[in-house]
Scaffold this motif. Structure first.
Motif, PDB file in Angstrom:
ATOM      1  N   GLY A   1       0.849  -1.146   0.015  1.00 22.95           N
ATOM      2  CA  GLY A   1      -0.004  -0.002   0.003  1.00 22.95           C
ATOM      3  C   GLY A   1       0.739   1.172   0.030  1.00 22.95           C
ATOM      4  O   GLY A   1       0.285   2.245   0.274  1.00 22.95           O
ATOM      5  N   ARG A   2       2.054   1.286  -0.252  1.00 26.21           N
ATOM      6  CA  ARG A   2       3.044   2.309  -0.199  1.00 26.21           C
ATOM      7  C   ARG A   2       3.791   2.360  -1.774  1.00 26.21           C
ATOM      8  O   ARG A   2       3.745   1.480  -2.230  1.00 26.21           O
ATOM      9  CB  ARG A   2       4.003   2.240   0.767  1.00 26.21           C
ATOM     10  N   ILE A   3       4.047   3.507  -2.025  1.00 26.90           N
ATOM     11  CA  ILE A   3       4.892   3.770  -3.387  1.00 26.90           C
ATOM     12  C   ILE A   3       6.406   3.936  -2.665  1.00 26.90           C
ATOM     13  O   ILE A   3       6.648   4.886  -1.900  1.00 26.90           O
ATOM     14  CB  ILE A   3       4.528   4.919  -3.863  1.00 26.90           C
ATOM     15  N   LEU A   4       7.265   3.046  -3.046  1.00 26.61           N
ATOM     16  CA  LEU A   4       8.817   3.050  -2.765  1.00 26.61           C
ATOM     17  C   LEU A   4       9.454   3.501  -3.842  1.00 26.61           C
ATOM     18  O   LEU A   4       9.375   2.652  -4.940  1.00 26.61           O
ATOM     19  CB  LEU A   4       9.038   1.576  -2.137  1.00 26.61           C
TER      20      LEU A   4
ATOM     21  N   ILE B   1      14.640   6.741  -1.676  1.00 25.36           N
ATOM     22  CA  ILE B   1      14.423   8.041  -1.770  1.00 25.36           C
ATOM     23  C   ILE B   1      12.912   8.318  -2.122  1.00 25.36           C
ATOM     24  O   ILE B   1      12.520   9.064  -2.894  1.00 25.36           O
ATOM     25  CB  ILE B   1      15.189   8.492  -3.260  1.00 25.36           C
ATOM     26  N   SER B   2      12.036   7.494  -1.458  1.00 26.15           N
ATOM     27  CA  SER B   2      10.954   7.658  -1.467  1.00 26.15           C
ATOM     28  C   SER B   2      10.157   8.813  -1.010  1.00 26.15           C
ATOM     29  O   SER B   2      10.621   9.340  -0.202  1.00 26.15           O
ATOM     30  CB  SER B   2       9.898   6.480  -0.553  1.00 26.15           C
ATOM     31  N   PRO B   3       8.962   9.373  -1.372  1.00 23.61           N
ATOM     32  CA  PRO B   3       8.211  10.405  -1.033  1.00 23.61           C
ATOM     33  C   PRO B   3       7.658  10.297   0.267  1.00 23.61           C
ATOM     34  O   PRO B   3       7.500   9.190   0.550  1.00 23.61           O
ATOM     35  CB  PRO B   3       7.460  10.760  -1.880  1.00 23.61           C
ATOM     36  N   PRO B   4       7.902  11.130   1.181  1.00 20.63           N
ATOM     37  CA  PRO B   4       7.319  10.884   2.564  1.00 20.63           C
ATOM     38  C   PRO B   4       5.754  10.478   2.441  1.00 20.63           C
ATOM     39  O   PRO B   4       4.811  10.904   1.409  1.00 20.63           O
ATOM     40  CB  PRO B   4       7.155  12.286   3.242  1.00 20.63           C
TER      41      PRO B   4
END
Length: 136
Positions: free
Chosen positions: A65-68, A92-95
């Motif tokens: 469920g996250r964008i890494l 370097i994933s967005p917060p």
């Protein structure tokens, strides 16, 4: 043969890198994830599990469920301990976006403590006694 630039030139299969970096628990799960198209290498979608990746490549993945977004530092040679796996990439994933505020309707719904689903037998008898005492 193994000069200082050999680590930079070495490439690894994408499914093996995901396994080595501990992004997934097994290579089979890595292959299934890649085949669904949930992974991009350098902004290009890939569904090939044997796609070669190396140092400098950027992976964009949808996991749990996250964008890494990971920049590969070293393709790795084995699945080592977690501390070793974290050294294979730079995150370097967005917060994470903040959780949305509850709407007025959602806030009106009472919170139930965990494990307080169905009443126990004793609680049910007590409830029945209260209901029966009102009928008299």
């Amino acid at each position: 043969m193994g000069g200082p630039d050999s680590a930079v030139l070495r490439k690894e299969r994408l499914d093996r890198f995901l396994f080595f970096s501990r992004a997934v628990k097994s290579r089979t799960l890595a292959q299934k994830l890649i085949e669904t198209g949930a992974i991009r290498v350098n902004s290009e979608k890939t569904e090939r599990t044997d796609h070669k990746v190396g140092a400098g490549d950027v992976l964009t993945m949808s996991l749990h469920g996250r964008i890494l977004v990971w920049r590969i530092l070293d393709p790795g040679t084995r699945r080592g301990p977690a501390s070793e796996a974290q050294g294979l990439y730079e995150d370097i994933s967005p917060p994470m976006p903040p959780k949305p505020e509850l709407s007025v309707f959602d806030a009106a719904i009472a919170e139930r403590p965990a494990g307080s689903g169905r009443p126990t037998k004793k609680e049910r008898r007590d409830t029945d006694r209260l209901i029966d005492s009102d009928d008299d």
